[in-house]
Design an enzyme around this catalytic site. Structure first.
Site, mmCIF file in Angstrom:
data_model
loop_
_atom_site.group_PDB
_atom_site.id
_atom_site.type_symbol
_atom_site.label_atom_id
_atom_site.label_comp_id
_atom_site.label_asym_id
_atom_site.label_seq_id
_atom_site.Cartn_x
_atom_site.Cartn_y
_atom_site.Cartn_z
ATOM 1 N N GLY A 242 0.800 -1.218 0.000
ATOM 2 C CA GLY A 242 0.000 0.000 0.000
ATOM 3 C C GLY A 242 0.834 1.268 0.000
ATOM 4 N N HIS A 243 0.132 2.396 -0.157
ATOM 5 C CA HIS A 243 0.812 3.690 -0.280
ATOM 6 C C HIS A 243 1.555 4.053 1.004
ATOM 7 C CE1 HIS A 243 -3.167 5.898 1.018
ATOM 8 N NE2 HIS A 243 -2.818 4.945 1.852
ATOM 9 N N ASN A 244 2.709 4.686 0.820
ATOM 10 C CA ASN A 244 3.569 5.168 1.903
ATOM 11 C C ASN A 244 4.225 4.050 2.716
ATOM 12 O OD1 ASN A 244 1.172 7.393 1.743
ATOM 13 N ND2 ASN A 244 3.141 8.369 2.135
#
Length: 365
Positions: A242-244
């Site tokens: 997922g993002h980050n």
């Protein structure tokens, strides 16, 4: 390519028991191997297959028991680390084909892109404006590299890989078919009437050197900064990052594992198949997460965890052992309940005549 068995032994520092001049052409399973093949025996449960195998030589770990080795007809290569030796030998026996540079006539390379003369761009691939493809890199057929991307030296993008704008891929990375790098992270804010308002994802994805990413996996771009996969990490098929998220170096993420946004995964972490890590948690260096486990809290370095929610594996095993006893415990409790009811009924029966006698005595008075 044919090798003398003695040369193969020297490559991996193995002890040779047998004919040093035996010629080996390839590696095969115990069932399929012939007298010019090398096979391997790493688990005693397969010793009968090894004894009946037609393999000319067997790669075996030094710690296998003499009983397991007894009766083997093949020559032996005895190694400290049989799996590592197998990898090294297969690399020697099946060398990777050299890259033939060039841009296929059906590929599209933007005028503002830079493709090294020693790179290869296959049929119908696209390289966007401002992107660079370094020496020895391969962009497979129908792959798409967006704008402002970097593809490092010796990196291979297999067919049908999509690299979104701004993504940066290091050297010697292998990306298998169907992988998407840099798609928008899953970020939404709740709007009016319970609708979801998209939060723009303006960060990037960085894949460091020597990473391998399996087919149909996805690494989402960060909301603001960077989603990072550390050097030497290996990602299996159908994995979601997922993002980050930040994945450390030397990690292994097995099939269908998932890492939620803003998680921090340390170095040398193992996520087994279908393991999941919830968002905003930190997993320490060297942690091992068992298959189908779900991490909902911080995990200190070096721990082995399992279960839903994930807990130290010793506690998980105790809980499972207790759960296996629950039917018997339930039956025992029901038996005790019945016994208590019987005792209460017997006590009540004994109390009733006594009460009658007391009443009779009172009447006489």
């Amino acid at each position: 390519m044919t090798h003398r068995l003695a040369d193969l032994a020297a490559m991996v520092g193995a002890d040779l028991v047998g004919d040093p001049d035996r010629l080996i052409d390839g590696v095969a399973t115990l069932e399929a191997a012939g007298d010019r093949d090398l096979s391997f025996l790493t688990n005693p449960k397969y010793r009968e297959r090894a004894r009946s195998s037609g393999a000319g030589a067997l790669l075996v770990p030094k710690d296998l028991s003499p009983d397991t080795l007894h009766g083997l007809r093949a020559d032996l290569l005895l190694c400290e680390d049989a799996y590592r030796a197998l990898a090294d030998l297969m690399t020697a026996l099946f060398p990777a084909a050299e890259v033939e540079p060039g841009v296929h006539e059906t590929a599209y390379v933007d005028a503002a892109a830079s493709v090294h003369a020693a790179a290869r761009i296959d049929a119908f691939a696209v390289v966007g404006a401002g992107s660079t493809v370094a020496a020895g890199a391969v962009v497979g057929a129908h792959s798409v590299i967006g704008r402002g991307c970097r593809i490092g030296e010796g990196t291979v993008l297999h067919p049908h890989v999509v690299v979104y704008d701004g993504s940066r891929i290091g050297d010697r990375v292998i990306v298998h078919s169907g992988v998407v790098l840099g798609a928008d992270g899953f970020g939404f804010a709740e709007g009016a009437a319970a609708s979801q308002v998209k939060l723009p994802q303006v960060g990037v994805v960085v894949i460091e050197d020597d990473v391998e990413i399996g087919a149909n996996s996805a690494v989402d771009r960060a909301t603001f900064d960077t989603t990072r996969v550390g050097s030497g990490t290996k990602i299996d098929n159908l994995v979601q990052v997922g993002h980050n998220a930040e994945i450390g170096s030397g990690c292994i993420l097995c099939g269908q594992a998932g890492v939620s946004g803003s998680s921090r995964i340390g170095d040398r972490v193992l996520l087994a198949g279908q393991a999941g890590v919830a968002g905003h948690f930190e997993i320490g260096d060297g942690v091992q997460v068992a298959a189908k486990s779900a991490v909902f809290q911080e995990v200190p370095p070096g721990q082995r965890v399992a279960g839903i929610p994930a807990m130290p594996i010793a506690a998980w095993r105790r809980r499972n052992a207790l759960q296996s006893r629950l039917p018997a415990m339930r039956a025992a409790v029901r038996g005790l309940e019945r016994r208590v009811q019987e005792l209460e009924a017997a006590a009540h029966s004994e109390a009733a005549p006594r009460a009658d006698r007391d009443t009779d005595t009172g009447d006489e008075k």
